[in-house]
Design a protein around this motif. Structure first.
Motif, PDB file in Angstrom:
ATOM      1  N   LEU A  29     -33.662  54.822  23.495  1.00  0.00           N
ATOM      2  CA  LEU A  29     -33.070  53.473  23.488  1.00  0.00           C
ATOM      3  C   LEU A  29     -32.214  53.234  24.723  1.00  0.00           C
ATOM      4  N   GLU A  30     -31.586  54.279  25.214  1.00  0.00           N
ATOM      5  CA  GLU A  30     -30.749  54.144  26.408  1.00  0.00           C
ATOM      6  C   GLU A  30     -31.578  53.676  27.595  1.00  0.00           C
ATOM      7  N   GLN A  31     -32.753  54.277  27.774  1.00  0.00           N
ATOM      8  CA  GLN A  31     -33.629  53.865  28.874  1.00  0.00           C
ATOM      9  C   GLN A  31     -34.207  52.466  28.626  1.00  0.00           C
ATOM     10  N   PHE A  32     -34.670  52.240  27.417  1.00  0.00           N
ATOM     11  CA  PHE A  32     -35.291  50.966  27.047  1.00  0.00           C
ATOM     12  C   PHE A  32     -34.311  49.801  27.202  1.00  0.00           C
ATOM     13  N   LEU A  33     -33.124  49.937  26.650  1.00  0.00           N
ATOM     14  CA  LEU A  33     -32.174  48.829  26.622  1.00  0.00           C
ATOM     15  C   LEU A  33     -31.383  48.682  27.915  1.00  0.00           C
ATOM     16  N   HIS A  34     -31.616  49.581  28.872  1.00  0.00           N
ATOM     17  CA  HIS A  34     -31.005  49.429  30.195  1.00  0.00           C
ATOM     18  C   HIS A  34     -31.866  48.553  31.107  1.00  0.00           C
ATOM     19  N   ASP A  35     -33.104  48.273  30.704  1.00  0.00           N
ATOM     20  CA  ASP A  35     -34.025  47.508  31.544  1.00  0.00           C
ATOM     21  C   ASP A  35     -33.612  46.030  31.556  1.00  0.00           C
ATOM     22  N   HIS A  36     -33.430  45.487  32.755  1.00  0.00           N
ATOM     23  CA  HIS A  36     -33.054  44.073  32.887  1.00  0.00           C
ATOM     24  C   HIS A  36     -34.114  43.152  32.293  1.00  0.00           C
ATOM     25  N   ARG A  37     -35.355  43.582  32.289  1.00  0.00           N
ATOM     26  CA  ARG A  37     -36.417  42.759  31.703  1.00  0.00           C
ATOM     27  C   ARG A  37     -36.220  42.594  30.197  1.00  0.00           C
ATOM     28  N   VAL A  38     -35.647  43.609  29.576  1.00  0.00           N
ATOM     29  CA  VAL A  38     -35.456  43.598  28.126  1.00  0.00           C
ATOM     30  C   VAL A  38     -34.155  42.903  27.750  1.00  0.00           C
ATOM     31  N   VAL A  39     -33.067  43.291  28.410  1.00  0.00           N
ATOM     32  CA  VAL A  39     -31.761  42.661  28.185  1.00  0.00           C
ATOM     33  C   VAL A  39     -31.226  42.241  29.550  1.00  0.00           C
ATOM     34  N   ASP A  40     -31.124  40.933  29.764  1.00  0.00           N
ATOM     35  CA  ASP A  40     -30.774  40.447  31.105  1.00  0.00           C
ATOM     36  C   ASP A  40     -29.290  40.135  31.278  1.00  0.00           C
ATOM     37  N   MET A  41     -28.447  40.612  30.368  1.00  0.00           N
ATOM     38  CA  MET A  41     -27.003  40.385  30.479  1.00  0.00           C
ATOM     39  C   MET A  41     -26.426  41.135  31.680  1.00  0.00           C
ATOM     40  N   ARG A  58     -26.655  52.609  16.123  1.00  0.00           N
ATOM     41  CA  ARG A  58     -28.064  52.416  15.803  1.00  0.00           C
ATOM     42  C   ARG A  58     -28.897  53.703  15.840  1.00  0.00           C
ATOM     43  N   ALA A  59     -28.569  54.596  16.758  1.00  0.00           N
ATOM     44  CA  ALA A  59     -29.414  55.788  16.920  1.00  0.00           C
ATOM     45  C   ALA A  59     -29.587  56.583  15.624  1.00  0.00           C
ATOM     46  N   PRO A  60     -28.530  56.894  14.884  1.00  0.00           N
ATOM     47  CA  PRO A  60     -28.720  57.642  13.630  1.00  0.00           C
ATOM     48  C   PRO A  60     -29.527  56.854  12.590  1.00  0.00           C
ATOM     49  N   LYS A  61     -29.302  55.546  12.512  1.00  0.00           N
ATOM     50  CA  LYS A  61     -30.032  54.720  11.545  1.00  0.00           C
ATOM     51  C   LYS A  61     -31.518  54.653  11.900  1.00  0.00           C
ATOM     52  N   VAL A  62     -31.794  54.417  13.179  1.00  0.00           N
ATOM     53  CA  VAL A  62     -33.187  54.307  13.617  1.00  0.00           C
ATOM     54  C   VAL A  62     -33.898  55.648  13.483  1.00  0.00           C
ATOM     55  N   ALA A  63     -33.177  56.737  13.704  1.00  0.00           N
ATOM     56  CA  ALA A  63     -33.777  58.067  13.567  1.00  0.00           C
ATOM     57  C   ALA A  63     -34.288  58.286  12.146  1.00  0.00           C
TER      58      ALA A  63
END
Length: 319
Positions: A29-41, A58-63
């Protein structure tokens, strides 16, 4: 461009954690949610939220959710992706490698594997039928970044989308008909697509038009009118408005409109994954039944069915 060039295929998908643990999910998730294409804030605003709140919570819940769908061979997305690559290689007699935009094997890994096999032309096939800047363009960005590591690049052909490809529509329709033959036909067929923030579409992302076209063409192929087929968007995240209608709200309202049985499929996903096997097959089912629905049946993704692989081969041949 010479047809004699040795051609290979890079199948691209979003990616998945390597293991169903909080550590593995956090890393992904760290790599995914760091992408400007995904989250442009702004990173100044987003990074403290991501690292201080979202990842720890989220990480423990998603796991735990990943653990509920994990297969003996690994993550469903990776298991089915490997099967797709193997079948496609046998059908086309070409080298086929997997590359994930996030996680492993990376786009660099996939490209490196093909170049080591002497490939001179790479057909890049992102397995996102409907184009979006958050998925297809992110894969393109990742490929460009990976290419910086190689002194000599191959020729590239990039398949942007296939949302209205006749073989894709026919494969979806065949999947529905097979389901109907086994289980009977429900009152309604709902196509649930992964959502994106509405703002992205307002700024020019053509994703919703592609989703609408896929749904319309599938309805035509199956002979269903608007009273029997529709679409919605799932996987909403955060507080801002996303594309509507939302899948959960749609399911809550259906029993009140006289729809007691529903078939649901996820045409934007080329393989089953957490968002289909848990969010739809489990959570969405509970939502519908609690709202008064009587029968909820999930139709699997195309995964590695032969019709799907044949469509990929056609895309590659035309590329």
């Amino acid at each position: 461009m010479s047809d004699s060039l040795k051609t290979g295929v890079l199948l691209v998908n979003l990616g998945t954690p390597d293991e169903p643990t909080a550590k593995g999910v956090k890393r992904f998730l760290e790599q995914f949610l760091h992408d400007h294409r995904v989250v442009d804030m702004s990173r100044w605003l987003w990074c403290p939220i991501l690292h201080g709140i979202i990842l720890p919570v989220r990480a423990p819940k998603v796991a735990k959710l990943y653990q509920s769908v994990w297969m003996e061979e690994g993550s469903p997305l990776m298991v089915y992706s490997r099967r797709q690559a193997d079948k496609l290689a046998r059908l086309t007699q070409k080298p086929v490698a997997l590359g994930m935009t996030y996680g492993t094997p990376s786009l660099y890994d996939g490209l490196s594997s093909l170049l080591e096999q002497g490939v001179e032309k790479v057909v890049v096939l992102p397995l996102y039928p409907q184009y979006s800047g958050t998925t297809t363009a992110a894969a393109f960005d990742g490929l460009a970044k990976a290419g910086k590591s190689f002194s000599t690049l191959p020729n590239f052909s990039f398949v942007r989308d296939y949302h209205d490809h006749p073989l894709y529509i026919k494969a979806l329709a065949a999947q529905v008909r097979t389901h109907w033959q086994k289980n009977g036909q429900a009152d309604y067929l709902l196509c649930s697509y992964h959502g994106i923030p509405k703002r992205y579409a307002d700024n020019g992302d053509i994703y919703p038009q592609h989703c609408e076209a896929t749904t319309r063409l599938l309805g035509q192929e199956l002979g269903l009118d608007d009273s029997k087929i529709g679409m919605s968007y799932q996987s909403i995240f955060g507080r801002e408005e996303w594309l509507k209608p939302y899948t959960d709200k749609t399911l809550e309202q259906m029993p009140g409109k006289g729809i007691s049985s529903i078939d649901i499929m996820t045409p934007a996903f080329s393989v089953d994954c957490l968002e289909t096997l848990e969010e739809i097959a489990v959570e969405a089912k509970q939502t519908f039944l609690e709202a008064g629905g009587e029968s909820f049946r999930y139709i699997e993704c195309l995964n590695d069915v032969d019709d799907h692989i044949q469509m990929m081969a056609d895309l590659i041949a035309n590329a």
